[in-house]
Design a protein around this motif. Sequence first.
Motif, short mmCIF file in Angstrom:
data_model
loop_
_atom_site.label_atom_id
_atom_site.label_comp_id
_atom_site.label_asym_id
_atom_site.label_seq_id
_atom_site.Cartn_x
_atom_site.Cartn_y
_atom_site.Cartn_z
N ARG A 180 0.73 -12.76 -4.63
CA ARG A 180 1.55 -12.90 -5.83
C ARG A 180 2.55 -14.02 -5.61
O ARG A 180 2.84 -14.42 -4.48
CB ARG A 180 2.29 -11.59 -6.13
CG ARG A 180 1.40 -10.37 -6.32
CD ARG A 180 2.25 -9.21 -6.84
NE ARG A 180 3.43 -8.99 -6.01
CZ ARG A 180 3.49 -8.16 -4.98
NH1 ARG A 180 2.40 -7.47 -4.62
NH2 ARG A 180 4.61 -8.01 -4.27
N TRP A 181 3.14 -14.47 -6.70
CA TRP A 181 4.10 -15.57 -6.58
C TRP A 181 5.27 -15.20 -5.66
O TRP A 181 5.77 -16.03 -4.90
CB TRP A 181 4.62 -15.97 -7.98
CG TRP A 181 5.57 -14.97 -8.60
CD1 TRP A 181 5.24 -13.97 -9.46
CD2 TRP A 181 6.98 -14.89 -8.38
NE1 TRP A 181 6.37 -13.25 -9.80
CE2 TRP A 181 7.45 -13.80 -9.16
CE3 TRP A 181 7.89 -15.63 -7.63
CZ2 TRP A 181 8.80 -13.43 -9.19
CZ3 TRP A 181 9.23 -15.26 -7.66
CH2 TRP A 181 9.67 -14.17 -8.42
N ASP A 182 5.70 -13.91 -5.71
CA ASP A 182 6.85 -13.51 -4.91
C ASP A 182 6.48 -13.22 -3.45
O ASP A 182 7.35 -12.88 -2.65
CB ASP A 182 7.54 -12.28 -5.53
CG ASP A 182 6.59 -11.10 -5.68
OD1 ASP A 182 5.38 -11.33 -5.79
OD2 ASP A 182 7.07 -9.96 -5.67
N GLU A 183 5.20 -13.36 -3.09
CA GLU A 183 4.78 -13.19 -1.70
C GLU A 183 4.53 -14.52 -1.00
O GLU A 183 4.21 -14.54 0.19
CB GLU A 183 3.49 -12.36 -1.65
CG GLU A 183 3.66 -10.92 -2.13
CD GLU A 183 2.35 -10.17 -2.15
OE1 GLU A 183 2.35 -8.98 -1.78
OE2 GLU A 183 1.32 -10.77 -2.53
N ASP A 232 8.90 -17.09 -10.77
CA ASP A 232 8.91 -16.06 -11.80
C ASP A 232 8.72 -16.72 -13.16
O ASP A 232 9.52 -17.57 -13.56
CB ASP A 232 10.23 -15.30 -11.75
CG ASP A 232 10.21 -14.07 -12.65
OD1 ASP A 232 9.15 -13.75 -13.20
OD2 ASP A 232 11.29 -13.45 -12.80
N THR A 236 0.99 -20.21 -10.85
CA THR A 236 0.82 -20.69 -9.48
C THR A 236 -0.19 -21.83 -9.49
O THR A 236 -1.30 -21.69 -9.99
CB THR A 236 0.34 -19.56 -8.55
OG1 THR A 236 1.33 -18.52 -8.53
CG2 THR A 236 0.12 -20.07 -7.14
N ARG A 253 -1.21 -13.29 3.13
CA ARG A 253 -1.80 -12.01 2.75
C ARG A 253 -1.96 -11.09 3.98
O ARG A 253 -1.68 -9.90 3.93
CB ARG A 253 -3.17 -12.25 2.10
CG ARG A 253 -3.95 -11.04 1.64
CD ARG A 253 -3.39 -10.44 0.36
NE ARG A 253 -2.32 -9.50 0.59
CZ ARG A 253 -1.23 -9.38 -0.19
NH1 ARG A 253 -1.06 -10.16 -1.24
NH2 ARG A 253 -0.30 -8.50 0.09
#
Length: 289
Positions: A180-183, A232, A236, A253
């Motif tokens: 995800r973008w926040d990861e 946010d 991506t 990941r």
Amino acid sequence: MPTCSASLPSLVKLMLDATDVRDGQRVLEIGTGTGVTAALLRDRVGVNGRVVTVEVDPGLSASAQARLEAAGIDATVVCGDGLVGWGTDAPYDRIHVTCGIRRIPPPWLRQCPDGIIMLPWGTALSGERDRVVALRVRDGVGVGRFGAEVSFMKARSQRLGSWGDWPDNGDTVEADLPVRWDEIESPLEPFGGFAMGLLLPGLTYRLSGGGAEERVLWLKREGAHASIGFGDGHKTTVEGDTRLSRDYAQAARWWHDRGRPHPERFGLTVGENEQRAWFDHPDGESWAL
């Protein structure tokens, strides 16, 4: 750019304890600096032991030798490249390293084939943060788990170079990455940066943007360049070497899926023709460095 400093005394003790120096042993120190650690090593090995200390900087080498001689301390000071060790007085029972290392030089293993090599290890992504590792060497193969966090100036020939001009990488395209973008950015925190540097040896990065703006992670490895745009409310995207951006995303990941593991869950196995990092156990998951 600073090239030498006197370390905090409690840190010096921590590293001496990790080296486990004993009476009568032969010890090679890499990075003489002020000469104080050579003096402490000489005290630990006793009258029947021997200490050789190697310093690459001629000025530092000369001043350290003068201090040791003035204090009546019998240690051999050599001006030379510590990454090739000092074969004249080998073999050694211990090698004690006082500069940051990103790759173990094979001569150390040959000169300490059955003993302990203690050093501060860092990755290209861990910045100034290193981890103490004491490699227990048997038959020329060293194995050790990462320990306490320290910060040391890197060996001069292992310092990272400047990035130079960023190439034109072509079109920016939307990407389907396994994070995800926040990861994307979180693995670059202090603990994560060390682990990611083991998973992705040689990788360096920069970050730009912030707040409500799109963030951009710039990646470089062995001549390959890539960037990942994220944030946010932002799609991506990737640009440049797609393999590099995907390698980064897959490593992120892996790190997230294993609960964001602490650096002390990792270790090193080093041989004459092999250097690899491992997770949890020397026989577990591992990666060539």
